[in-house]
Write a protein that holds these residues in place. Structure first.
Motif, PDB file in Angstrom:
ATOM      1  N   GLY A   1       0.528  -1.269   0.030  1.00  0.00           N
ATOM      2  CA  GLY A   1      -0.073  -0.167   0.098  1.00  0.00           C
ATOM      3  C   GLY A   1       0.891   1.075  -0.024  1.00  0.00           C
ATOM      4  N   PHE A   2       1.982   0.938  -0.382  1.00  0.00           N
ATOM      5  CA  PHE A   2       3.187   2.763   0.043  1.00  0.00           C
ATOM      6  C   PHE A   2       3.657   3.077  -1.577  1.00  0.00           C
ATOM      7  CE2 PHE A   2       3.495   0.046   3.844  1.00  0.00           C
ATOM      8  CZ  PHE A   2       4.046   1.079   4.620  1.00  0.00           C
ATOM      9  N   LEU A   3       4.083   4.478  -1.384  1.00  0.00           N
ATOM     10  CA  LEU A   3       4.237   5.064  -2.733  1.00  0.00           C
ATOM     11  C   LEU A   3       5.473   5.407  -2.732  1.00  0.00           C
ATOM     12  CD1 LEU A   3       1.085   6.459  -4.650  1.00  0.00           C
ATOM     13  CD2 LEU A   3       2.410   4.098  -5.350  1.00  0.00           C
ATOM     14  N   PRO A   4       6.442   6.138  -4.193  1.00  0.00           N
ATOM     15  CA  PRO A   4       7.845   6.164  -3.243  1.00  0.00           C
ATOM     16  C   PRO A   4       7.484   7.732  -2.720  1.00  0.00           C
ATOM     17  CG  PRO A   4       7.848   4.823  -5.129  1.00  0.00           C
ATOM     18  CD  PRO A   4       6.274   5.091  -4.842  1.00  0.00           C
ATOM     19  N   SER A   5       8.480   7.808  -1.894  1.00  0.00           N
ATOM     20  CA  SER A   5       8.437   9.298  -0.887  1.00  0.00           C
ATOM     21  C   SER A   5       9.554  10.119  -1.667  1.00  0.00           C
ATOM     22  CB  SER A   5       8.083   9.966  -0.347  1.00  0.00           C
ATOM     23  OG  SER A   5       8.684   8.422   0.471  1.00  0.00           O
ATOM     24  N   SER A   6      10.437   8.756  -2.183  1.00  0.00           N
ATOM     25  CA  SER A   6      11.960   9.373  -2.490  1.00  0.00           C
ATOM     26  C   SER A   6      12.029   8.564  -3.733  1.00  0.00           C
ATOM     27  CB  SER A   6      13.211   8.379  -1.451  1.00  0.00           C
ATOM     28  OG  SER A   6      14.370   8.813  -2.708  1.00  0.00           O
ATOM     29  N   ARG A   7      12.653   9.369  -4.616  1.00  0.00           N
ATOM     30  CA  ARG A   7      13.290   9.085  -6.119  1.00  0.00           C
ATOM     31  C   ARG A   7      14.448   8.005  -6.277  1.00  0.00           C
ATOM     32  NH1 ARG A   7      12.321  14.768  -9.315  1.00  0.00           N
ATOM     33  NH2 ARG A   7      10.002  15.072  -8.691  1.00  0.00           N
ATOM     34  N   GLN A   8      14.915   8.029  -4.902  1.00  0.00           N
ATOM     35  CA  GLN A   8      16.396   6.850  -4.835  1.00  0.00           C
ATOM     36  C   GLN A   8      15.614   5.785  -4.347  1.00  0.00           C
ATOM     37  OE1 GLN A   8      18.661   6.904  -6.241  1.00  0.00           O
ATOM     38  NE2 GLN A   8      18.523   9.392  -6.250  1.00  0.00           N
ATOM     39  N   LEU A   9      13.896   5.279  -4.539  1.00  0.00           N
ATOM     40  CA  LEU A   9      13.310   4.368  -3.796  1.00  0.00           C
ATOM     41  C   LEU A   9      13.718   3.605  -2.095  1.00  0.00           C
ATOM     42  CD1 LEU A   9      12.561   2.443  -7.124  1.00  0.00           C
ATOM     43  CD2 LEU A   9      11.245   4.074  -6.323  1.00  0.00           C
ATOM     44  N   ASP A  10      14.484   4.388  -1.822  1.00  0.00           N
ATOM     45  CA  ASP A  10      14.841   3.766  -0.665  1.00  0.00           C
ATOM     46  C   ASP A  10      13.486   4.121   0.465  1.00  0.00           C
ATOM     47  OD1 ASP A  10      15.133   6.346  -0.407  1.00  0.00           O
ATOM     48  OD2 ASP A  10      17.216   6.425  -0.378  1.00  0.00           O
ATOM     49  N   ARG A  11      12.904   4.973   0.151  1.00  0.00           N
ATOM     50  CA  ARG A  11      11.496   5.214   1.349  1.00  0.00           C
ATOM     51  C   ARG A  11      10.510   5.634   0.433  1.00  0.00           C
ATOM     52  NH1 ARG A  11      13.905  10.327   2.685  1.00  0.00           N
ATOM     53  NH2 ARG A  11      11.682  11.322   1.474  1.00  0.00           N
ATOM     54  N   PHE A  12       9.371   5.302   1.067  1.00  0.00           N
ATOM     55  CA  PHE A  12       8.265   4.884   0.633  1.00  0.00           C
ATOM     56  C   PHE A  12       7.324   5.491   1.894  1.00  0.00           C
ATOM     57  CE2 PHE A  12      10.500   2.090  -1.413  1.00  0.00           C
ATOM     58  CZ  PHE A  12       9.760   2.246  -2.752  1.00  0.00           C
ATOM     59  N   TYR A  13       6.287   5.914   0.924  1.00  0.00           N
ATOM     60  CA  TYR A  13       5.160   6.153   2.242  1.00  0.00           C
ATOM     61  C   TYR A  13       3.156   6.056   2.156  1.00  0.00           C
ATOM     62  CZ  TYR A  13       2.785   9.240  -1.993  1.00  0.00           C
ATOM     63  OH  TYR A  13       2.669   9.777  -2.584  1.00  0.00           O
ATOM     64  N   LEU A  14       2.724   5.252   3.288  1.00  0.00           N
ATOM     65  CA  LEU A  14       1.278   4.797   3.269  1.00  0.00           C
ATOM     66  C   LEU A  14      -0.019   5.955   2.610  1.00  0.00           C
ATOM     67  CD1 LEU A  14       0.070   2.213   3.900  1.00  0.00           C
ATOM     68  CD2 LEU A  14      -0.630   3.303   6.135  1.00  0.00           C
ATOM     69  N   CYS A  15      -0.434   5.722   1.576  1.00  0.00           N
ATOM     70  CA  CYS A  15      -1.681   6.806   0.935  1.00  0.00           C
ATOM     71  C   CYS A  15      -2.518   6.194   0.576  1.00  0.00           C
ATOM     72  CB  CYS A  15      -1.291   7.260  -0.152  1.00  0.00           C
ATOM     73  SG  CYS A  15       0.074   5.965  -1.487  1.00  0.00           S
ATOM     74  N   ARG A  16      -3.520   6.372   0.560  1.00  0.00           N
ATOM     75  CA  ARG A  16      -4.987   5.968  -0.785  1.00  0.00           C
ATOM     76  C   ARG A  16      -4.680   5.876  -1.318  1.00  0.00           C
ATOM     77  NH1 ARG A  16      -9.864   9.976  -0.348  1.00  0.00           N
ATOM     78  NH2 ARG A  16     -10.243   9.378   2.080  1.00  0.00           N
ATOM     79  N   GLN A  17      -4.206   4.626  -2.742  1.00  0.00           N
ATOM     80  CA  GLN A  17      -3.791   4.550  -4.027  1.00  0.00           C
ATOM     81  C   GLN A  17      -4.175   3.959  -4.628  1.00  0.00           C
ATOM     82  OE1 GLN A  17      -0.571   2.148  -4.972  1.00  0.00           O
ATOM     83  NE2 GLN A  17       0.538   2.228  -2.382  1.00  0.00           N
ATOM     84  N   ILE A  18      -4.316   3.920  -5.908  1.00  0.00           N
ATOM     85  CA  ILE A  18      -5.452   3.023  -7.757  1.00  0.00           C
ATOM     86  C   ILE A  18      -4.260   2.495  -7.825  1.00  0.00           C
ATOM     87  CG2 ILE A  18      -6.963   3.056  -9.608  1.00  0.00           C
ATOM     88  CD1 ILE A  18      -7.833   4.638  -7.317  1.00  0.00           C
ATOM     89  N   ARG A  19      -4.376   0.964  -7.905  1.00  0.00           N
ATOM     90  CA  ARG A  19      -3.375  -0.190  -8.663  1.00  0.00           C
ATOM     91  C   ARG A  19      -4.619  -0.635  -9.683  1.00  0.00           C
ATOM     92  NH1 ARG A  19      -1.161  -5.343  -5.124  1.00  0.00           N
ATOM     93  NH2 ARG A  19      -3.630  -6.119  -4.663  1.00  0.00           N
TER      94      ARG A  19
END
Length: 267
Positions: free
Chosen positions: A38-56
């Motif tokens: 359920g996380f999306l990247p919060s860093s463009r280095q893909l080393d940190r992600f954030y939980l959010c309401r997202q679509i897949r």
């Protein structure tokens, strides 16, 4: 993955204590593992992600609807090519095109040249979908992607010629991506967040689901309930809301918590 909870907002009167929830990959994990939770990247280095309401979109359930076909017909004569980033020439002309689009869509200098250049030099872009008008040979759109084998595609930024409004170019690009990667056997297409009605266009695909904070849900009525609730002032958080629990989980807290994708290991 390791979870980090960062204090954000506090409403002590109603015992609401907000946290931004970050995920940090551990050894042996790939971004696909974090996306699935359920996380999306919060860093463009893909080393940190954030939980959010997202679509897949679950692409094994994807098939073109009559609306999808209508959108694709509007884009007839547009050629689509998947290009690895190391084969994509980030020319001054493309750079200027992307900046002009960002200024028009997001606001002047919301995306600076520096931020734009960074976007094209970090791991969050592995591939690009390039859209060309077959009649003129001109490039009219580019979508930036993170592709991880057959596990997932993350449809990140899309830049396109705003003079092609009659061809619904933005929706054509996203629909083309869904069709292409479904045909290639990719498992999931991630389309970003959904916090306003304006983002509901991302739900126009068979196999769509959203992350509600504790599980992936295919119930779009649940999503619309949450969007409507977002417009109202509330002194309760979502899972305290009796109407939500009653409508979507039969008022049963055990049924709700039993669907959670999160577990804490015993010490």
């Amino acid at each position: 993955m390791k979870l980090i909870f960062s204090e954000q907002t506090v409403d002590y009167a109603h015992y609401q204590f907000g946290y931004a929830i970050w995920a940090v990959p551990e050894a042996g994990e790939t971004p696909a593992d974090i996306f699935r939770a359920g996380f999306l990247p919060s860093s463009r280095q893909l080393d940190r992600f954030y939980l959010c309401r997202q679509i897949r979109v679950k692409l094994d359930q994807f098939e073109l609807s009559s609306e999808n076909r209508r959108i694709l017909r509007k884009g007839e004569g547009i050629h689509v090519e998947l290009v690895p980033r190391d084969k994509f020439d980030y020319t001054p002309a493309r750079r200027e095109f992307f900046k002009n689009y960002a200024d028009a869509k997001f606001g002047q200098d919301v995306m600076s040249f520096e931020r734009l250049d960074s976007l094209f030099s970090t791991p969050i872009i592995s591939h690009l979908l390039v859209f060309t008008d077959a009649k003129t040979g001109g490039e009219i759109g580019v979508a930036t992607l993170y592709v991880e084998g057959d596990a997932l595609v993350y449809y990140y930024y899309a830049f396109y010629d705003l003079n092609h409004a009659q061809r619904s170019l933005g929706m054509f690009m996203m629909t083309s991506a869904a069709e292409l990667f479904a045909s290639r056997g990719v498992r999931h297409l991630f389309l970003g967040t959904c916090y306003t009605d304006r983002a509901l266009y991302k739900t126009q695909f068979a196999g769509v689901e959203f992350f509600n904070g504790f599980r992936w849900s295919a119930n779009l009525e649940e999503l619309k309930f949450m969007l409507q609730r977002d417009q109202q002032k509330s002194d309760q958080h979502l899972l305290e809301t009796e109407a939500y629990r009653s409508l979507f989980y039969e008022g049963d807290l055990d049924k709700l918590t039993g669907t959670s994708v999160f577990r804490m290991p015993a010490e």
